[in-house]
Design a protein around this motif. Structure first.
Motif: not given
Length: 171
Positions: A37-50
């Motif tokens: 997800t980080t490569r695709l959106t720039g969000f870390s896993v932790e950020e994306a999960m939130a």
């Protein structure tokens, strides 16, 4: 030992896949997102999960996702559950840098021991470049149509089934 090795293989797959693998609960909150997800959106896993669904996709994509979920839940409630059924659709994701990315999503319900839908498992593939190429092709076709429509010479385009798909009727 065998279980540890199996878990290690699955972890390696999930962490190194180009596509984003994710799971959501029935309230559409993420319960898992792969590191891609980080490569695709720039969000870390932790950020994306939130993030909530509203914060993850554009408003139009959110509406489409809610509609698809409603349709699939209706099938579940009617007893038309197929354990192999999945849905493929496109959505526009919001990225950390305020841009967006188009993805093709393949998603299916997860079921509990009683057979009731308990979550969603999905795989999201980046199709941003494909969407851009399709848009460029549409724009090119519109420019060619405008040129043909302005021509004093009769012109028409014949499709695969030998039907006329465009005719400028210049006569």
């Amino acid at each position: 030992e065998s279980l540890r090795e199996s878990e290690e293989r699955y972890r390696l797959l999930a962490e190194n896949a180009t596509d984003v693998i994710w799971m959501m609960d029935m309230n559409l909150r993420y319960t898992y997102i792969s590191p891609s997800t980080t490569r695709l959106t720039g969000f870390s896993v932790e950020e994306a999960m939130a993030l909530s669904l509203e914060e993850t996709v554009t408003p139009a994509s959110r509406e489409a996702i809610i509609k698809i979920m409603s349709e699939e839940l209706a099938l579940e409630e009617r007893g038309a559950r197929d354990p192999n059924r999945s849905r493929v659709f496109e959505a526009e994701l919001k990225c950390k840098n305020a841009s967006t990315a188009w993805v093709e999503i393949q998603a299916a319900f997860l079921h509990d021991a009683a057979g009731k839908a308990s979550g969603v498992l999905g795989v999201s593939r980046d199709i941003t470049e494909r969407r851009q190429a399709e848009e460029e092709l549409r724009a090119s076709e519109q420019r060619m149509k405008a040129i043909a429509d302005g021509s004093p010479i009769p012109q028409f385009v014949i499709g695969k089934g030998h039907e006329i798909i465009h005719w400028n009727r210049a006569l």
